[in-house]
Design a protein around this motif. Structure first.
Motif, short mmCIF file in Angstrom:
data_model
loop_
_atom_site.label_atom_id
_atom_site.label_comp_id
_atom_site.label_asym_id
_atom_site.label_seq_id
_atom_site.Cartn_x
_atom_site.Cartn_y
_atom_site.Cartn_z
N GLU A 148 0.82 -1.21 0.00
CA GLU A 148 0.00 0.00 0.00
C GLU A 148 0.85 1.26 0.00
OE1 GLU A 148 -3.49 2.11 2.73
OE2 GLU A 148 -2.83 0.03 3.13
N ASP A 149 1.94 1.28 0.79
CA ASP A 149 2.78 2.47 0.90
C ASP A 149 4.02 2.37 0.01
OD1 ASP A 149 3.95 0.43 2.23
OD2 ASP A 149 4.52 1.58 4.01
N TYR A 150 3.93 1.57 -1.05
CA TYR A 150 5.10 1.37 -1.93
C TYR A 150 5.48 2.66 -2.64
CZ TYR A 150 7.68 0.17 -6.14
OH TYR A 150 8.59 0.14 -7.13
N THR A 151 6.75 2.91 -2.73
CA THR A 151 7.28 3.98 -3.57
C THR A 151 8.42 3.39 -4.40
OG1 THR A 151 8.39 6.12 -3.63
CG2 THR A 151 8.80 4.73 -1.69
N PRO A 152 8.51 3.70 -5.68
CA PRO A 152 9.51 3.05 -6.54
C PRO A 152 10.95 3.45 -6.25
CG PRO A 152 8.38 4.79 -7.72
CD PRO A 152 7.66 4.63 -6.42
N VAL A 153 11.15 4.54 -5.53
CA VAL A 153 12.51 5.01 -5.29
C VAL A 153 12.68 5.28 -3.80
CG1 VAL A 153 14.23 6.76 -5.79
CG2 VAL A 153 12.63 6.05 -7.58
N VAL A 154 13.69 4.68 -3.22
CA VAL A 154 14.07 4.97 -1.84
C VAL A 154 15.34 5.80 -1.88
CG1 VAL A 154 14.74 4.02 0.39
CG2 VAL A 154 13.03 2.83 -1.02
N ILE A 155 15.26 7.03 -1.40
CA ILE A 155 16.37 7.96 -1.54
C ILE A 155 17.06 8.15 -0.20
CG2 ILE A 155 17.06 10.30 -2.17
CD1 ILE A 155 14.64 10.42 -4.00
N ARG A 156 18.34 7.91 -0.18
CA ARG A 156 19.16 8.17 1.00
C ARG A 156 19.99 9.42 0.69
NH1 ARG A 156 23.74 4.05 3.40
NH2 ARG A 156 24.37 5.29 5.21
N THR A 157 19.68 10.51 1.36
CA THR A 157 20.25 11.80 1.01
C THR A 157 21.45 12.15 1.88
OG1 THR A 157 18.08 12.60 0.33
CG2 THR A 157 19.77 14.26 0.74
N LYS A 158 22.53 12.55 1.24
CA LYS A 158 23.70 13.07 1.93
C LYS A 158 24.21 14.27 1.14
CE LYS A 158 25.44 8.86 4.16
NZ LYS A 158 26.62 7.97 4.33
N GLU A 159 24.65 15.30 1.86
CA GLU A 159 25.17 16.49 1.21
C GLU A 159 26.62 16.71 1.60
OE1 GLU A 159 22.77 19.87 2.00
OE2 GLU A 159 20.96 19.05 1.05
N PHE A 160 27.46 17.03 0.61
CA PHE A 160 28.87 17.29 0.83
C PHE A 160 29.25 18.56 0.09
CE2 PHE A 160 28.28 12.69 0.99
CZ PHE A 160 28.89 12.36 2.18
N GLY A 161 30.24 19.24 0.59
CA GLY A 161 30.74 20.42 -0.10
C GLY A 161 31.44 20.02 -1.39
N ALA A 162 31.31 20.87 -2.42
CA ALA A 162 31.94 20.58 -3.71
C ALA A 162 33.46 20.62 -3.58
CB ALA A 162 31.48 21.59 -4.76
N GLU A 163 34.13 19.65 -4.21
CA GLU A 163 35.59 19.60 -4.19
C GLU A 163 36.11 19.51 -5.61
OE1 GLU A 163 37.69 17.32 -1.04
OE2 GLU A 163 35.74 16.40 -0.70
N TRP A 164 37.06 20.38 -5.94
CA TRP A 164 37.71 20.36 -7.25
C TRP A 164 38.92 19.43 -7.18
CZ3 TRP A 164 34.40 23.96 -5.97
CH2 TRP A 164 33.68 24.63 -6.97
N MET A 165 39.01 18.48 -8.10
CA MET A 165 40.14 17.56 -8.12
C MET A 165 40.28 16.95 -9.49
SD MET A 165 38.52 14.37 -5.92
CE MET A 165 37.99 15.48 -4.60
N SER A 166 41.37 16.24 -9.69
CA SER A 166 41.59 15.54 -10.96
C SER A 166 40.84 14.21 -10.96
CB SER A 166 43.09 15.29 -11.18
OG SER A 166 43.57 14.36 -10.21
N VAL A 167 40.73 13.59 -12.13
CA VAL A 167 40.07 12.29 -12.23
C VAL A 167 40.82 11.26 -11.40
CG1 VAL A 167 39.47 10.41 -13.80
CG2 VAL A 167 39.08 12.78 -14.50
N GLU A 168 42.14 11.32 -11.44
CA GLU A 168 42.94 10.35 -10.67
C GLU A 168 42.66 10.48 -9.18
OE1 GLU A 168 47.10 11.03 -10.72
OE2 GLU A 168 47.60 9.03 -10.00
N GLU A 169 42.60 11.73 -8.68
CA GLU A 169 42.31 11.94 -7.27
C GLU A 169 40.91 11.44 -6.91
OE1 GLU A 169 44.93 15.94 -6.27
OE2 GLU A 169 43.00 16.14 -7.31
#
Length: 220
Positions: A148-169
């Motif tokens: 009855e209470d089904y929802t197709p998406v279960v979202i686990r939310t986390k927020e982080f500050g943007a970080e600039w880095m290379s692909v390797e990092e």
């Protein structure tokens, strides 16, 4: 090393705290730069006749990037053991990588003239994948659609500050936290990007190219 333990939906006994402190001491001998170990225990009440279980999340904080690991089991002590093993393996892998890098210059190398990346197997995402990410066309089938209470998406939310880095990092960070993907801002292009593990190749990269907002386009 300081140990911080919290419980969500479950009490933390003195015995569990003592065991967690012992594990933290083991980890500190391997991760000598670590300053604090955060331990989060979450109780999950399962339905449909399944047993309850506990998830133990570990976050190692110190000089350098965060290292995370988690495990789930009906017994929180077993979940703690599993999570500690994962965390220590990630720390060992990172240390081996640093030692190898001192003796053998390996890893990704960016040719600034051509913009090509060498030394790491990275392939750009296809147009179909980018379109699916943009439109959210990702089918999710859980087997609980009749509830009855089904929802197709279960979202686990986390927020982080943007970080600039290379692909390797970004790849190194992904390995440290033990995830299959890692979000970052590409220092070369300033585009929001994600590195991820893919079958058939080592890693892949998805980048979003920003354009004028939809309202600006409509007004023009």
């Amino acid at each position: 090393m300081e140990t911080n333990i919290v419980g969500v939906g479950v009490g933390i006994s003195d015995r569990f705290r003592a065991v967690a402190d012992e594990k933290a001491e083991r980890i500190s001998k391997l991760a000598t730069r670590a300053e604090r170990l955060d331990v989060k225990v979450t109780h999950h009440s399962n339905r449909q006749g399944r047993m309850d279980d506990e998830t133990v999340e570990l976050t190692l904080i110190g000089r350098g990037p965060l290292v995370r690991a988690e495990a789930t089991d009906a017994d929180k002590f077993v979940a703690l053991d599993l999570a500690v093993d994962k965390l220590m393996e990630q720390v060992r892998r990172a240390k081996r990588k640093r030692l190898d890098g001192r003796h053998d210059a390996r890893g990704a190398h960016l040719d600034k003239g051509t913009g090509s990346l060498h030394g790491i197997d990275v392939r750009p995402a296809s147009a179909d994948v980018l379109r699916a990410v943009k439109t959210g066309e990702i089918p999710i089938i859980t087997g609980n659609e009749d509830e009855e209470d089904y929802t197709p998406v279960v979202i686990r939310t986390k927020e982080f500050g943007a970080e600039w880095m290379s692909v390797e990092e970004a790849v190194d960070r992904m390995e440290l936290v033990g995830h299959d993907f890692f979000l970052f801002v590409d220092a070369r292009t300033d585009h929001p990007s994600v590195v991820y593990r893919r079958k058939g190749w080592d890693y892949g990269v998805i980048s979003l190219t920003t354009q004028a907002p939809p309202e600006t386009v409509a007004a023009s």
